[in-house]
Design an enzyme around this catalytic site. Structure first.
Site, PDB file in Angstrom:
ATOM      1  N   MET A   1      17.387 -30.843   5.523  1.00  0.00           N
ATOM      2  CA  MET A   1      15.965 -30.579   5.692  1.00  0.00           C
ATOM      3  C   MET A   1      15.161 -31.422   4.696  1.00  0.00           C
ATOM      4  O   MET A   1      14.736 -32.509   5.031  1.00  0.00           O
ATOM      5  CB  MET A   1      15.700 -29.095   5.519  1.00  0.00           C
ATOM      6  CG  MET A   1      14.581 -28.640   6.392  1.00  0.00           C
ATOM      7  SD  MET A   1      14.620 -26.940   6.970  1.00  0.00           S
ATOM      8  CE  MET A   1      14.865 -25.950   5.543  1.00  0.00           C
ATOM      9  N   CYS A   2      14.966 -30.992   3.498  1.00  0.00           N
ATOM     10  CA  CYS A   2      14.164 -31.641   2.453  1.00  0.00           C
ATOM     11  C   CYS A   2      12.673 -31.389   2.668  1.00  0.00           C
ATOM     12  O   CYS A   2      12.201 -31.265   3.787  1.00  0.00           O
ATOM     13  CB  CYS A   2      14.359 -33.151   2.347  1.00  0.00           C
ATOM     14  SG  CYS A   2      16.030 -33.645   1.924  1.00  0.00           S
ATOM     15  N   GLY A   3      11.965 -31.324   1.557  1.00  0.00           N
ATOM     16  CA  GLY A   3      10.511 -31.182   1.617  1.00  0.00           C
ATOM     17  C   GLY A   3       9.882 -32.342   0.877  1.00  0.00           C
ATOM     18  O   GLY A   3      10.347 -32.721  -0.198  1.00  0.00           O
TER      19      GLY A   3
END
Lengths: 298, 229
Positions: A1-3
């Site tokens: 995912m990662c933001g």
């Protein structure tokens, strides 16, 4: 995912709040990736002073006499400002290359996070709130900045595997996604003289843009070229000395939301990241189009 | 009108409160404030409620909705009204990717634009978009109707089954096995009704649309088409 998050300030009165706003945006994105976090802040003016942000696993030892040792090696005064495991070294701009060479000889285990005129990068394993407070990000002012909270997929969870990646002076990149042709591209870039710290796909993307800009492209042109040369999923937010860019792959499954007011341009993996920005209620909010390059310059 | 403040009471309490209204209730009008992009707002509602969400929402707002009318007074994040069964979801602003995905029934109205993969794998839902839709919309759409007052992006209706697609503006490209089809009187009547229900009756006339549907060469296996699979 990662933001991923980014903030490009247009109204100078907001510059003192850059670090606080960006840190809050990143903390909101924590549940998109809790492995490690990093923030790049473009501060300083065009003052002839260069900055190198360095990181050490044994900062007490490595940083103790580093300014003096480095100064002696290159023959000019060098200052050191330590923040936890990182430190910012400052020296005259014309001594930057000499300082980097001397640094790797004097402290081979010290890692360079960023180098250039106005960029500082802080990144470590851990949650965004811990990383932000450890490096006192909220106290930092600046013109633009980007941040990343990582859910690792492509390489180890280490400090050097955290984003942002910086592969050229005052350049950095954060990435949400995964590239599938990074190994072959890395080999090509190595032949062209680039060096790599990790096996991470995102570092390859950063180095690719650096190489393009080295060949004369501007940020927009380099990002445009990435659309044909990089294979995989990506939403990139990229920073340069005076610019800020966003590009998504043609499939665009990695989320991206942008907001613009007279005061700033903001980027977030989700709208949630931007809800506390001033004037967000009346901002123009949109999703960047797939395979379309957006960039802003000061 | 019941007002629920998401900032003070939290998401779990919101959804539990709404789920508890299944069956008999006269508390049918709800306003949810401080949405602030939160995920999974009003998911799994199964009662004839009238819910208004103030502000923009994050992932999966109004997912699996049954019976309720859920109005979002802002923009909606990815997967809004995903797998809706019945009822209505109305978005005053834009919707992010895969709006109405796999929806089995009910009506989704997007007054702004929808991004990529709108109506992907829809199975009976009706979707009315006042603006434009992004690429790969109605991918593998099985049944239901999609009405787009603006333009459609690349690969509209790729691998389409029996959903009907009506687009007023331009279509950047059609996906595999999606073709333009004749607009017959029955379609015009259906479209008029959809526009009316989709709060777009005043914005467009059925005659302005073109109809797209499946060429039916991909999903009914025919060895002569093997090269196309």
């Amino acid at each position: 995912m990662c933001g991923i998050v980014g903030l490009f300030i247009k109204d100078k009165t907001l510059e003192p709040q850059l670090g606080a706003l960006l840190a809050e945006m990143l903390v909101t994105m924590t549940d998109r990736g809790p492995d490690s976090a990093g923030i790049a802040i473009y501060g300083g003016a065009d003052d002839g002073i260069a900055k190198i942000t360095v990181q050490s696993v044994q900062p007490d030892v490595d940083f103790a006499s580093l300014a003096a040792d480095l100064g002696a090696a290159i023959g000019v005064a060098v200052s050191l400002r330590r923040k936890s495991s990182h430190a910012v070294l400052e020296m005259p701009m014309d001594q930057l290359d000499a300082a980097r060479a001397a640094l790797s000889a004097l402290r081979p285990d010290v890692k360079v996070m960023s180098a250039g005129d106005n960029l500082e990068i802080y990144k470590e394993v851990g949650l965004p709130k811990d990383v932000a407070s450890r490096f006192e990000i909220a106290q930092m002012s600046g013109t633009h900045g980007i941040g990343h909270t990582r859910m690792a997929t492509e390489s180890a969870v280490t400090t050097m595997g955290a984003h942002p990646f910086s592969t050229g002076p005052d350049q950095c990149l954060v990435h949400n996604g995964s590239l599938s042709n990074h190994n072959s591209l890395r080999r090509t870039l190595v032949r062209e003289g680039m060096t790599f710290e990790t096996q991470n796909d995102s570092e390859v993307a950063a180095a690719y843009l650096t190489q393009k800009m080295k060949e004369g492209a501007n940020l927009g042109e380099a990002m445009e070229a990435s659309l044909s040369d990089l294979d995989g999923f990506f939403t990139f937010v990229v920073g340069t000395k005076d610019g800020f860019g966003v590009v998504r792959d043609p499939i665009a499954c990695k989320p991206a939301v942008m907001a613009e007011t007279d005061q700033y341009v903001a980027f977030g993996s989700e709208y949630r990241a931007m809800v506390n920005l001033p004037g967000i209620e009346t901002a123009r909010v949109w999703e960047p189009e797939p395979a379309t390059v957006y960039f802003w310059n000061h | 009108m019941q007002t629920f403040d998401l900032a003070t009471r939290g998401l779990r309490e919101l959804n539990q409160t709404l789920h508890a209204l299944r069956g008999t209730t006269n508390e049918t009008a709800w306003e949810i404030v401080n949405a602030k992009g939160s995920h999974a707002i009003a998911v799994g509602v199964d009662a004839p409620l009238d819910i208004t969400v103030r502000g923009s929402t994050g992932y999966y707002c109004a997912g699996m909705n049954k019976q309720a009318t859920i109005r979002i007074d802002g923009n909606a994040g990815p997967g809004v009204a995903e797998n809706m069964m019945s009822g209505r979801v109305i978005i005053e602003g834009d919707a992010s990717q895969y709006a109405g995905a796999t929806g089995r029934g009910g009506l989704l109205v997007i007054k702004g634009n929808a991004s990529s993969r709108c109506g992907i794998s829809m199975k009976g839902i009706d979707i009315v978009v006042h603006g434009s839709i992004g690429h790969m919309s109605a991918f593998m759409a099985q049944s239901g109707n999609m009405v787009v007052l603006g333009d459609a992006g690349d690969a509209l209706g790729d691998s389409l089954y029996e959903a009907r697609l009506f687009v007023r503006g331009s279509v950047k490209s059609l996906g595999a096995d999606c073709i333009e089809k004749e607009m017959r009187p029955a379609h015009l009547a259906m479209l008029a009704e959809l526009l009316e229900r989709g709060e777009a009756g005043h914005k467009a006339k059925p005659e302005e649309f073109r109809r797209y549907g499946s060429a039916r060469k991909l999903y009914t296996f025919n060895v002569d088409n093997a090269a196309a699979y």
